[in-house]
Design an enzyme around this catalytic site. Structure first.
Site, short mmCIF file in Angstrom:
data_model
loop_
_atom_site.label_atom_id
_atom_site.label_comp_id
_atom_site.label_asym_id
_atom_site.label_seq_id
_atom_site.Cartn_x
_atom_site.Cartn_y
_atom_site.Cartn_z
N ASP A 121 50.25 -20.78 54.55
CA ASP A 121 50.40 -19.62 53.68
C ASP A 121 49.21 -18.68 53.88
OD1 ASP A 121 51.24 -18.02 51.51
OD2 ASP A 121 49.99 -19.19 50.12
N ASP B 96 48.01 -15.79 51.23
CA ASP B 96 47.24 -15.50 50.02
C ASP B 96 46.75 -16.77 49.35
OD1 ASP B 96 47.84 -12.84 50.47
OD2 ASP B 96 49.67 -12.94 49.28
#
Lengths: 176, 176
Positions: free
Chosen positions: B7, B9
């Protein structure tokens, strides 16, 4: 529920027709689909490759694409029996993301944003089926590749071929 | 070669720190990470939910994110033994695509565009591992979810937890 991933350009969005319209207008030509059967426009006219790429690399290009005939009604039907994802190899045209999302909102409002994927290598897509016009996406795809006919792929013979969305309906829902 | 999806963020890009900086500036506050432990800023201040969302929905927000400590060096090391994909749930912030790609180009130049995925529902990601700060992405993910610590998830206990990128290095390369 099995999952079908569906490409955008040349499968639900008529990329090829819009490209020919813009090419003919810009270069004052009269090419038809038949002139580019089995080959990409860029390969047919390699000296204009950059100019042809520039035709595509415009936000307005993706906003204007016509919907491929019957794709809306068949995909909506499929969505009652299959989980539907749209998987677009958008990394080649990175300024197309917003236009593509808006085009989907307008033309496929029943497909949620959560079910849209922009990727490069489609081996990252986890689905049971992938409907695409490019066989290279099937090479490392873990499910069944389903080839959607487009002028550039008419000579491919390695995958189940769908000439139109009625073929797709028959393939997935023919037993209903 | 096994595949790790990562991922953006809160895992490689310090979303939370930039959000706090912008929030404190706009509302003349002095919140720290400790103030939002175990809860999202929007949940802590529901009357400001829209304003907090607006802080994020800016191209400059994603361009300015700091790189999470040691993520670059560890991911580059991992890339010799694992296939690395970046999988970002970018559909919530659709104007962030371009900024995210540029941020990756600058900060993770060894990750090719073909290995970047923008999606909504991460169950579409086919990988052996997913390193993420949101456990809801693990629910239908077919591989092993690996939780990366972020202030909002400190109370989660259902997945292997990585507090930092040294932990990730140890988890995946500890036997080397």
């Amino acid at each position: 529920m099995k999952r079908i991933a569906i490409d955008m350009d040349e499968v639900i969005a008529d990329f090829h027709a819009e490209q020919l319209v813009r090419f003919n207008y810009k270069f004052n030509k009269n090419l038809t689909s038949k002139d580019v059967q089995g080959i990409k426009l860029q390969k047919l006219m390699p000296h204009l490759e950059k100019e042809i790429d520039d035709l595509i690399n415009q936000d307005s290009f993706f906003r204007n694409l016509k919907v491929i005939e019957n794709s809306q009604i068949v995909i909506e039907k499929l969505s009652f029996k299959y989980e539907i994802f749209i998987a677009s190899a958008a990394m080649d045209h990175t300024n197309s993301f917003d236009a593509k999302l808006k085009w989907l909102d307008v033309n496929f409002p029943f497909i949620k944003r959560s079910n849209i994927v922009f990727c490069g290598d489609k081996s990252i897509v986890k689905a049971d089926y992938l409907i695409d016009d490019h066989t290279h996406h099937f090479a490392n795809f873990s499910g069944q590749g389903i080839l959607f006919t487009s002028p550039h792929n008419i000579n491919e013979t390695d995958y189940p071929r769908m000439d139109n969305w009625k073929d797709v309906e028959n393939y997935f829902l023919g037993d209903i």
